[in-house]
Write an enzyme that holds these catalytic residues in place. Structure first.
Site, PDB file in Angstrom:
ATOM      1  N   TYR A   1      -5.277   1.677  -7.098  1.00  7.16           N
ATOM      2  CA  TYR A   1      -3.927   2.169  -7.127  1.00  7.16           C
ATOM      3  C   TYR A   1      -3.546   2.963  -8.555  1.00  7.16           C
ATOM      4  CZ  TYR A   1      -2.408   0.513  -2.606  1.00  7.16           C
ATOM      5  OH  TYR A   1      -1.980   0.107  -1.156  1.00  7.16           O
TER       6      TYR A   1
ATOM      7  N   THR B   1       5.072   6.483  -4.937  1.00  9.75           N
ATOM      8  CA  THR B   1       5.621   5.200  -5.317  1.00  9.75           C
ATOM      9  C   THR B   1       7.256   5.022  -4.936  1.00  9.75           C
ATOM     10  OG1 THR B   1       3.920   4.432  -6.632  1.00  9.75           O
ATOM     11  CG2 THR B   1       5.849   2.954  -6.810  1.00  9.75           C
TER      12      THR B   1
ATOM     13  N   ARG C   1       1.224  -6.352   3.878  1.00  8.33           N
ATOM     14  CA  ARG C   1       1.332  -6.265   2.302  1.00  8.33           C
ATOM     15  C   ARG C   1       2.544  -5.363   1.792  1.00  8.33           C
ATOM     16  NH1 ARG C   1       2.294  -3.380  -2.204  1.00  8.33           N
ATOM     17  NH2 ARG C   1       0.512  -1.713  -1.753  1.00  8.33           N
TER      18      ARG C   1
ATOM     19  N   GLU D   1      -0.288   3.635  -9.646  1.00  8.11           N
ATOM     20  CA  GLU D   1       0.976   3.703  -9.306  1.00  8.11           C
ATOM     21  C   GLU D   1       1.935   4.623 -10.164  1.00  8.11           C
ATOM     22  OE1 GLU D   1       4.367  -0.063  -9.684  1.00  8.11           O
ATOM     23  OE2 GLU D   1       2.893   0.085 -10.868  1.00  8.11           O
TER      24      GLU D   1
END
Length: 507
Positions: free
Chosen positions: A142, A177, A14, A144
């Protein structure tokens, strides 16, 4: 001391596939998924983003069908989105059972990208979780841009985590990130969350923009995270993610209270397969999996290894399914040669080793790459040279080959104390060289042997820019014999073989 077993989630299929220019086929994805779980034995794999393409949908279905058959279904995860249930339906259609829901972990992202309040965002997350639960899907989430959230809006992060404590969530995934953290920040932020939320499962997801992915992952473990997200060969967007092989090696050697289920011995095998499928070349000096990282180049290092393994460290290549090598080049010493001879089961006298070493150093000075596969050819050339004395010397030659003109050669040959020069043309450069040589020997009232076979060989496994061996069979009125020449240039190696022939007939 009892060890804490952490979860390793591999996201090569991914996040790793977000490497610029990389796209795995459905069959490649399935093969990599099987290797990650069955060979490497990582705990979980993230294999795709929902709703990307029809091809991605089919690839995920293939992986899910295989996972069902082998009872791995809850180890396969999909990145999903807060999209009014569209991602949940996509997962339902594939049969996947674990979602990693992408949400906003910093106030900046929430404010400028979604243009929503925290309460609105949390409500959307709550609804998505409820839809997932209804379909029997496990919820991971998640946050982010979490790292910038901790730097710039920690109150928002705490507000989000307080909300998640009320929700049916299994794991909270904390990504750096943009790869902005330094190790001290990573430890501080994660230790704060571990202390404040002891009952939440935290995964840390490191990016490598400052080349600190491995260091940050290790600090995350020291701070008490429950899991790490890693990729094969450090693949990933921009500078990539923290590489699996390096992190596992550091854990095993430097964190005595932490362990994983990952099988080190399979790391190199899987790494090379991912390199082949992706076309993403592993740097030769990349720790653990690079081509050169278990190769000693300096002769003094090989000497130390011979005497008491003085240049070994804990990263023994056998741990990763590899072998130590000793490079052959201009910095090679006698010890490097001896190590390679041991590998080949060969033994030479000290005098012959010295000659072979000199030959290799000479090639190294020409920037030629010499491999173990070249060594038997070099030995053959050196030992063959001892069979005769150099009464004849090819002092110089000029070979010309131009479009529209016949190839030509000018040669100067020294026979004992006399130098004779001649020029001739031929069908090729080497043919022209032989014709010029024939004129020299006609002056001496001698006839050259007839060339009856000409073969060029590159050592198996070697590099074509290193060495080639030209083997020429000659015939006189009384016998046939063979000479060999060795050089990085094919024509030069043929000329060297020819010079040996001239010295043999002189004797």
């Amino acid at each position: 001391m009892s060890k804490r077993t952490i979860e390793i989630m591999d996201t090569t299929l991914r996040d790793g596939e977000q490497t610029s220019g990389i796209s795995f086929s459905a069959s490649e994805k399935l093969t990599i998924a099987r290797l990650l779980i069955e060979e490497l034995e990582v705990d979980r794999i993230e294999v795709a983003s929902a709703r990307v393409s029809e091809g991605e949908f089919e690839a995920v279905k293939n992986i899910i069908n295989w996972a069902k058959e082998n009872e791995y279904l809850n180890r396969v995860e999909i990145l999903t989105f807060v999209d009014a249930g569209k991602s949940i339906q996509w997962m339902k259609d594939t049969g996947a059972k674990v979602q990693n829901l992408l949400t906003k972990g910093s106030l900046n992202h929430l404010k400028y990208q979604l243009k929503k309040t925290p309460e609105q965002h949390f409500n959307d997350v709550k609804e998505t979780f409820a839809l997932a639960q209804k379909e029997g899907i496990i919820n991971n989430i998640y946050l982010e841009d979490w790292s910038n959230g901790m730097r710039n809006s920690p109150e928002y992060v705490y507000q989000f985590l307080d909300f998640l404590c009320t929700q049916p969530v299994k794991r909270v995934l904390l990504p750096d990130t943009l790869g902005v953290l330094i190790p001290s920040e990573t430890y501080t932020y994660l230790a704060q969350l571990r202390s404040k939320y002891p009952n939440l499962h935290f995964d840390f997801h490191a990016h490598n923009d400052y080349d600190l992915g491995v260091a940050n992952a290790i600090e995350g473990l020291k701070a008490g995270v429950n899991g790490l997200h890693l990729t094969m060969n450090g693949m990933g967007e921009r500078a990539g993610n923290a590489p699996l092989a390096s992190v596992i090696a550091v854990i095993n050697d430097h964190l005595p209270d932490v362990t994983t289920r990952v099988k080190e011995v399979a790391l190199y095998k899987v790494s090379k397969l991912v390199e082949t499928f992706s076309g993403f070349k592993i740097p030769a000096n990349k720790p653990i999996v690079g081509d050169n990282v278990f190769t000693q180049t300096a002769g003094i290092h090989a000497d130390g290894d011979n005497k008491h393994n003085l240049y070994f460290n804990d990263l023994m290549p056998e741990r990763f399914g590899r072998k130590r090598k000793y490079a052959l080049g201009k910095t090679s010493g006698k010890a490097n040669i001896e190590k390679n001879l041991q590998e080949l089961g060969l033994k030479l006298s000290p005098e012959d080793i010295k000659k072979v070493t000199q030959k290799i150093i000479k090639l190294g000075d020409k920037k030629e790459v010499v491999t173990q596969d070249d060594l038997p050819y070099i030995i053959s050339d050196v030992l063959d040279s001892k069979l005769y004395t150099n009464k004849v010397k090819i002092k110089s030659y000029v070979l010309n080959h131009a479009k529209g003109l016949s190839p030509s050669a000018t040669v100067a040959i020294k026979i004992e104390d006399e130098v004779i020069e001649e020029h001739a043309q031929g069908d090729g450069q080497y043919d022209a060289f032989i014709n010029a040589l024939g004129k020299v020997y006609k002056q001496k009232n001698k006839v050259l042997p007839k060339l009856i076979d000409y073969a060029v060989r590159i050592p198996p496994g070697s590099n074509s820019d290193a060495l080639c061996e030209t083997v020429i069979t000659w015939k006189t009125e009384v016998k046939e014999f063979v000479t060999r020449g060795l050089d990085s240039d094919q024509t030069v190696s043929a000329i060297k073989a020819t010079e040996k022939m001239l010295n043999i007939i002189e004797q």
